[in-house]
Design an enzyme around this catalytic site. Sequence first.
Site, mmCIF file in Angstrom:
data_model
loop_
_atom_site.group_PDB
_atom_site.id
_atom_site.type_symbol
_atom_site.label_atom_id
_atom_site.label_comp_id
_atom_site.label_asym_id
_atom_site.label_seq_id
_atom_site.Cartn_x
_atom_site.Cartn_y
_atom_site.Cartn_z
ATOM 1 N N SER A 144 0.856 -1.183 0.000
ATOM 2 C CA SER A 144 0.000 0.000 0.000
ATOM 3 C C SER A 144 0.890 1.230 0.000
ATOM 4 C CB SER A 144 -0.886 -0.006 1.252
ATOM 5 O OG SER A 144 -1.528 1.234 1.432
ATOM 6 N N TYR A 157 -1.381 -0.317 10.942
ATOM 7 C CA TYR A 157 -1.435 -0.524 9.490
ATOM 8 C C TYR A 157 -0.144 -0.061 8.832
ATOM 9 C CZ TYR A 157 -3.558 -0.892 4.865
ATOM 10 O OH TYR A 157 -3.850 -1.263 3.567
#
Length: 241
Positions: A144, A157
């Site tokens: 990501s 995250y």
Amino acid sequence: MNDLGKKSALITGGTKGIGYGIAEALLKEGINVAITGRTKETAEKAAKNLNSKGNDRAQAIGLEADVRDYKSQQNAVEAAIDKFGGVDIVIANAGLGHFNSVEDITIEEWKETIDTNLSGPFYSLKASVDQLKKNKGYFISISSLAGTNFFKGGSAYNASKFGLTGFTQAAMLDLRDHGVKVSTIMPGSVSTHFNGNEPDAKDAWKIQKEDIGKLVVDLLKMNPRALPSKIEVRPTMPPSK
């Protein structure tokens, strides 16, 4: 990779979203695909939907597997080998997100995020590395932009995706001497069900799952001498803030 129509792929978290979009793209190229999900029912249902699209060049199968468990990943690889005769491509896609301040995120949420997003891809590669070396295959992780850009509320995250990006790049250096290609794809906003989103017209500006599927196919078709090891992908025109 030459002659994609004779290849087989394993995609973790392939029952929806990016993983499902990649599976669709690979099947269109004649690549057999094993998709994993946390339950047998969801995995087999997704595979049935993929096979219903009338592609007679390749087949999808659904497997129950938990990326947080190494033995489960070994079983998935073995099932794909039993069905297709080998594994040439592994897409480490399964992921989740818990978002909260470092004060408020729970130990359980932290552990689930790291175990799924970071340890999961390690287990997937560890379980398949012998096959990938044998077949001079390709390992692709779905990281990501959060793996290079930190943000408020993203401690777990960000840690998992920063770690995944670093892990994949180190694995690339470890395995390229064996003829194994390794890349990580780092998307920005994608129209998926991630974090409780329900994709609809409001997401038209976002990257679509088929865009990532097309990108994976492009990587597989690239001349073996070239290796895009880290690919950042952003929406062209995000909404103005």
